[in-house]
Enzyme design. Structure first.
Site, PDB file in Angstrom:
ATOM      1  CE1 TYR A   1      87.254 144.960   9.733  1.00 27.82           C
ATOM      2  CE2 TYR A   1      89.227 146.134  10.431  1.00 27.82           C
ATOM      3  CZ  TYR A   1      88.220 145.919   9.492  1.00 27.82           C
ATOM      4  OH  TYR A   1      88.186 146.656   8.330  1.00 27.82           O
TER       5      TYR A   1
ATOM      6  CE  LYS B   1      89.205 143.821   6.751  1.00 27.09           C
ATOM      7  NZ  LYS B   1      88.660 143.598   5.397  1.00 27.09           N
TER       8      LYS B   1
HETATM    9  N1  LIG Z   1      85.307 151.933   6.223  1.00 25.53           N
HETATM   10  C1  LIG Z   1      86.537 151.885   6.637  1.00 25.53           C
HETATM   11  O1  LIG Z   1      87.024 152.825   7.290  1.00 25.53           O
HETATM   12  C2  LIG Z   1      87.419 150.697   6.302  1.00 25.53           C
HETATM   13  C3  LIG Z   1      88.797 150.800   6.534  1.00 25.53           C
HETATM   14  C4  LIG Z   1      89.626 149.740   6.172  1.00 25.53           C
HETATM   15  C5  LIG Z   1      89.106 148.616   5.594  1.00 25.53           C
HETATM   16  N2  LIG Z   1      87.756 148.528   5.400  1.00 25.53           N
HETATM   17  C6  LIG Z   1      87.273 147.318   4.728  1.00 25.53           C
HETATM   18  O2  LIG Z   1      86.675 147.720   3.504  1.00 25.53           O
HETATM   19  C7  LIG Z   1      85.694 146.756   3.096  1.00 25.53           C
HETATM   20  C8  LIG Z   1      84.422 147.495   2.722  1.00 25.53           C
HETATM   21  O3  LIG Z   1      83.957 148.175   3.862  1.00 25.53           O
HETATM   22  P1  LIG Z   1      82.960 149.422   3.806  1.00 25.53           P
HETATM   23  O4  LIG Z   1      83.523 150.432   4.736  1.00 25.53           O
HETATM   24  O5  LIG Z   1      82.649 149.791   2.421  1.00 25.53           O
HETATM   25  O6  LIG Z   1      81.723 148.753   4.554  1.00 25.53           O
HETATM   26  P2  LIG Z   1      80.150 148.768   4.300  1.00 25.53           P
HETATM   27  O7  LIG Z   1      79.563 148.247   5.554  1.00 25.53           O
HETATM   28  O8  LIG Z   1      79.702 150.095   3.796  1.00 25.53           O
HETATM   29  O9  LIG Z   1      79.983 147.692   3.122  1.00 25.53           O
HETATM   30  C9  LIG Z   1      80.255 146.331   3.332  1.00 25.53           C
HETATM   31  C10 LIG Z   1      79.311 145.521   2.459  1.00 25.53           C
HETATM   32  O10 LIG Z   1      79.634 144.135   2.647  1.00 25.53           O
HETATM   33  C11 LIG Z   1      78.425 143.419   2.677  1.00 25.53           C
HETATM   34  N3  LIG Z   1      78.593 142.153   3.391  1.00 25.53           N
HETATM   35  C12 LIG Z   1      78.767 141.961   4.722  1.00 25.53           C
HETATM   36  N4  LIG Z   1      78.807 140.654   5.006  1.00 25.53           N
HETATM   37  C13 LIG Z   1      78.674 139.999   3.830  1.00 25.53           C
HETATM   38  C14 LIG Z   1      78.620 138.628   3.475  1.00 25.53           C
HETATM   39  N5  LIG Z   1      78.696 137.668   4.409  1.00 25.53           N
HETATM   40  N6  LIG Z   1      78.477 138.297   2.173  1.00 25.53           N
HETATM   41  C15 LIG Z   1      78.363 139.261   1.211  1.00 25.53           C
HETATM   42  N7  LIG Z   1      78.392 140.586   1.505  1.00 25.53           N
HETATM   43  C16 LIG Z   1      78.542 140.943   2.795  1.00 25.53           C
HETATM   44  C17 LIG Z   1      77.453 144.333   3.407  1.00 25.53           C
HETATM   45  O11 LIG Z   1      76.100 143.971   3.171  1.00 25.53           O
HETATM   46  C18 LIG Z   1      77.834 145.690   2.841  1.00 25.53           C
HETATM   47  O12 LIG Z   1      77.048 146.033   1.709  1.00 25.53           O
HETATM   48  C19 LIG Z   1      85.567 145.800   4.279  1.00 25.53           C
HETATM   49  O13 LIG Z   1      86.323 144.634   4.002  1.00 25.53           O
HETATM   50  C20 LIG Z   1      86.181 146.560   5.439  1.00 25.53           C
HETATM   51  O14 LIG Z   1      86.681 145.704   6.426  1.00 25.53           O
HETATM   52  C21 LIG Z   1      86.904 149.530   5.743  1.00 25.53           C
END
Ligand SMILES: NC(=O)c1ccc[n+]([C@@H]2O[C@H](COP(=O)([O-])OP(=O)(O)OC[C@H]3O[C@@H](n4cnc5c(N)ncnc54)[C@H](O)[C@@H]3O)[C@@H](O)[C@H]2O)c1
Length: 255
Positions: free
Chosen positions: A157, A161
């Site tokens: 991860y 990133k």
């Molecule tokens: N939640 C956190 O604390 C956090 C912090 C920093 C960064 N992020 C990043 O934010 C972004 C969104 O995360 P989130 O927390 O909303 O997660 P989440 O799991 O709620 O949503 C992620 C979505 O991506 C979709 N997805 C996964 N693999 C996929 C693929 N191969 N093709 C198309 N869609 C796909 C999933 O089905 C899901 O609906 C991600 O890139 C994550 O790495 C999250």
């Protein structure tokens, strides 16, 4: 209505920040293409948006962002149905279970890199030139505090990133002169499905609670707070911002 008459394609729109972005862009007037590998989740996002805005012309596409042929077909369909894309939010992402390198199988490594880094590349390589041809556009990549520090994820991860920031900068460098701005948002801890298991009160999660309590904000972010930054970076208000990672982490990385 900063995006009236414009179209935005958002990946990972079936949940969390992607869903919040889809709703925010539509609220500001955009037609939204809600992309997710989970068809039903993407449809639910569009259903929620229709209820909010009386059935605008936003629509869902079930796409796995790691599948080059599927991405190409989806982009073609999105352009045909919208008449042209103005905004791309590369937001879909997956965690790696915080695995250190010796516990990371090659499969896990490749899956996390595929979704978090190859996916944004596959979308950008089709959509950036399309935007350039139309005179401009904006790409917002969802990176992370894991683009700067270790510990927010595991080996795969954190590497993915960090890589996404490199891609962001190179895209900004290559397409900026054509009016395409490319930037990254770097969230800290956000209350979404991805982090649901970390927010269950338990002994195992005590260190997470302590880490968050120690930040200046002292709490988890709501997905809507992150969506507001995506709106800003994609808007004309951010017209001089190119290739920039913007931290939105409640002060997590201050110390
Ligand atoms: N939640 C956190 O604390 C956090 C912090 C920093 C960064 N992020 C990043 O934010 C972004 C969104 O995360 P989130 O927390 O909303 O997660 P989440 O799991 O709620 O949503 C992620 C979505 O991506 C979709 N997805 C996964 N693999 C996929 C693929 N191969 N093709 C198309 N869609 C796909 C999933 O089905 C899901 O609906 C991600 O890139 C994550 O790495 C999250």
């Amino acid at each position: 209505m900063r995006f009236e008459g414009k179209a935005a394609l958002i990946t990972g729109a079936g949940s969390g920040m992607g869903r919040a972005m889809a709703r925010a862009f539509q609220r500001e007037g955009a037609q939204v293409v809600a992309v997710d590998v989970r068809a039903e989740a993407a449809e639910q996002t569009v259903a929620a948006m229709s209820a909010e805005r009386g059935g605008r012309d936003s629509f869902a596409l079930a796409v796995d962002v790691t599948d080059g042929a599927a991405v190409d077909a989806a982009v073609e369909q999105a352009i045909a149905r919208t008449g042209g894309l103005d905004v791309l939010c590369n937001n879909a992402g997956v965690l790696d279970g915080y695995a250190p390198a010796h516990e990371t199988s090659l499969d896990l490594w490749q899956r996390v890199l595929s979704v978090n880094l190859t996916g944004p590349f596959l979308l950008a390589r089709r959509i950036a030139p399309h935007m350039a041809e139309r005179g401009g556009g904006a790409i917002v990549n969802t990176a992370s505090i894991s683009s700067f520090v270790a510990g927010g994820g595991g080996a795969a991860y954190t590497a993915s990133k960090h890589g996404l920031l490199g891609l962001t900068k190179q895209l900004a460098f290559d397409y900026g002169r054509d009016g395409v701005r490319v930037n990254a948002i770097c969230p800290g801890a956000v209350a979404t499905e991805m982090t649901a298991s970390l927010r269950v009160p338990s002994e195992a999660n005590a260190h997470v609670d302590a880490q968050i309590a120690a930040t200046p904000a002292g709490r988890w972010a709501e997905p809507e707070e992150i969506a507001n930054l995506a709106l800003y970076l994609a808007s004309a208000e951010a017209s001089f911002i190119h290739g920039t990672p913007v931290l939105i982490d409640g002060g997590w990385t201050l110390s």
